[in-house]
Design an enzyme around this catalytic site. Structure first.
Site, PDB file in Angstrom:
ATOM      1  N   LYS A 169      39.629  46.949  40.535  1.00 32.76           N
ATOM      2  CA  LYS A 169      38.761  45.797  40.748  1.00 32.76           C
ATOM      3  C   LYS A 169      39.620  44.623  41.191  1.00 32.76           C
ATOM      4  O   LYS A 169      40.570  44.246  40.511  1.00 32.76           O
ATOM      5  CB  LYS A 169      38.033  45.454  39.452  1.00 32.76           C
ATOM      6  CG  LYS A 169      37.158  44.203  39.568  1.00 32.76           C
ATOM      7  CD  LYS A 169      36.319  44.030  38.318  1.00 32.76           C
ATOM      8  CE  LYS A 169      35.501  42.768  38.369  1.00 32.76           C
ATOM      9  NZ  LYS A 169      34.652  42.626  37.192  1.00 32.76           N
ATOM     10  N   LYS A 222      35.971  48.288  43.575  1.00 33.06           N
ATOM     11  CA  LYS A 222      35.096  47.129  43.720  1.00 33.06           C
ATOM     12  C   LYS A 222      35.870  45.954  44.252  1.00 33.06           C
ATOM     13  O   LYS A 222      36.962  45.706  43.729  1.00 33.06           O
ATOM     14  CB  LYS A 222      34.556  46.792  42.330  1.00 33.06           C
ATOM     15  CG  LYS A 222      33.609  45.633  42.281  1.00 33.06           C
ATOM     16  CD  LYS A 222      33.267  45.357  40.854  1.00 33.06           C
ATOM     17  CE  LYS A 222      32.506  44.050  40.781  1.00 33.06           C
ATOM     18  NZ  LYS A 222      32.239  43.657  39.434  1.00 33.06           N
TER      19      LYS A 222
HETATM   20  C1  PBG Z   1      32.041  41.288  35.283  1.00 32.49           C
HETATM   21  C2  PBG Z   1      31.390  41.687  36.543  1.00 32.49           C
HETATM   22  C3  PBG Z   1      31.344  40.954  37.717  1.00 32.49           C
HETATM   23  C4  PBG Z   1      30.662  41.726  38.625  1.00 32.49           C
HETATM   24  C5  PBG Z   1      30.250  42.883  37.981  1.00 32.49           C
HETATM   25  N1  PBG Z   1      30.733  42.857  36.690  1.00 32.49           N
HETATM   26  C6  PBG Z   1      31.829  39.601  37.997  1.00 32.49           C
HETATM   27  C7  PBG Z   1      33.254  39.325  38.064  1.00 32.49           C
HETATM   28  O1  PBG Z   1      34.110  40.176  37.888  1.00 32.49           O
HETATM   29  O2  PBG Z   1      33.573  38.170  38.309  1.00 32.49           O
HETATM   30  C8  PBG Z   1      30.418  41.326  40.043  1.00 32.49           C
HETATM   31  C9  PBG Z   1      29.291  41.995  40.696  1.00 32.49           C
HETATM   32  C10 PBG Z   1      28.888  41.439  42.002  1.00 32.49           C
HETATM   33  O3  PBG Z   1      29.474  40.505  42.571  1.00 32.49           O
HETATM   34  O4  PBG Z   1      27.895  41.966  42.508  1.00 32.49           O
HETATM   35  N2  PBG Z   1      31.297  41.605  34.161  1.00 32.49           N
HETATM   36 ZN    ZN Z   2      34.088  40.154  33.020  1.00 34.54          ZN
END
Ligand code: PBG
Ligand code: ZN
Length: 298
Positions: A169, A222
């Protein structure tokens, strides 16, 4: 919380914040279309330093999991396991603060405390599994999260609950619209202590290797489209199922361009999903799920 709520998310056309009752109707509708799974993100009534709502049996997400599994038992429910939606500071775990029980003077203030966070991730995962979650999806990129969650689940007899790790991520600008949706922007600093630098590829492979060793059942990348090289590399090297998360910014950009008449939305959305598939995703998490299922069924 509440009833009868279907609140549009301004930055994500066609996406809503739901109360539990309306969410159930939506889950029934997506099940009809052939969508096999949903992932839940919660907005608690109250946020605090430890994100208590996330590991309370009557917290918003455990309550929603129970209600959905009762109404649509065959729907696979994935719970996004992180603390940023539940903490008042908006970070993904326990933060080093002078007034907190875990305060560690040697570490900088505002630093994310890894081990206390792992304990809470384990606790919360058990609570979500007790509520009926089929898959726990830890999304915080906290070191050791997969191992801690696996141990906590197994310790309570949840050997059969699988872990979909947000293994790779990135600290991405593409999450912008989601932070409005989940009302969870960090109140100070950013997430670069725990999320990855977009310039790094080998680091992703290292993070994935750790998650595999700790017992991840599925590996997620992601965002999706800007990181297809990472997805393809993981596909080539591992035999676990792969998932790609097409995030809010990817979704909203396509909508914004389509609104201006610059692109054909169904065509571009399906092209993006096809590309993610081609790069090696076995599963795609996308805000286009309902639309894509409808287009595919036409
Ligand atoms: C964190 C989380 C995020 C997203 C999914 N889970 C936000 C982040 O990491 O800042 C982002 C999902 C998206 O942008 O569609 N719990
Ligand atoms: Zn988070």
């Amino acid at each position: 919380s509440g009833e009868g709520i279907k609140r549009p998310i301004a930055s994500m056309p066609g996406q809503f914040q739901w109360s539990i009752d309306t969410a159930i109707d939506e889950v029934k509708a997506v099940a009809e279309l052939g969508v096999p799974a949903v992932i839940l993100f919660g907005i608690p009534d109250e946020k605090d330093a430890c994100g208590t709502d996330n590991y309370s049996p009557n917290g918003i997400v455990p309550s929603a999991i129970r209600a959905i599994k009762e109404a649509v038992p065959d729907m696979i429910v994935i719970s996004d396991m992180c603390f940023c939606e539940y903490t008042d500071h908006g970070h993904c775990g326990i933060i080093n603060m002078p007034d907190h029980e875990h305060y560690t003077p040697k570490l900088p203030q505002g630093y994310l405390l890894n081990d206390p966070t792992l304990d809470l991730l384990g606790q919360a995962s058990v609570v979500h599994a007790q509520a009926g979650a089929d898959i726990i999806a830890p999304s915080g990129m906290i070191d050791g999260m997969v191992g801690a969650i696996r141990a906590a689940l197994d310790g309570e007899g949840f050997d059969h609950i699988s872990i979909m790790s947000y293994a790779a991520k990135y600290a991405s600008g593409f999450y912008g619209p989601f932070r409005d949706a989940a009302e969870s922007p960090p109140q100070f600093g950013d997430r670069s202590q725990y999320q990855m630098d977009p310039a790094n590829k080998r680091e992703a492979m290292k993070e994935v290797a750790l998650d595999v060793a700790e017992g991840a059942d599925m590996l997620m990348v992601k965002p999706a489209l800007p990181y297809l090289d990472i997805l393809a590399a993981i596909r080539a090297q591992y035999n676990l199922p792969t998932a790609a998360y097409q995030v809010s910014g990817e979704f909203s950009m396509m909508h914004a361009a389509a609104e201006r008449g610059w692109i054909d939305l169904p065509r571009v959305a399906m092209e993006s999903l096809t590309s993610i598939k081609r790069a090696g995703a076995d599963m795609i998490l996308t805000y286009f799920a309902k639309d894509a299922a409808t287009w595919l069924n036409d």
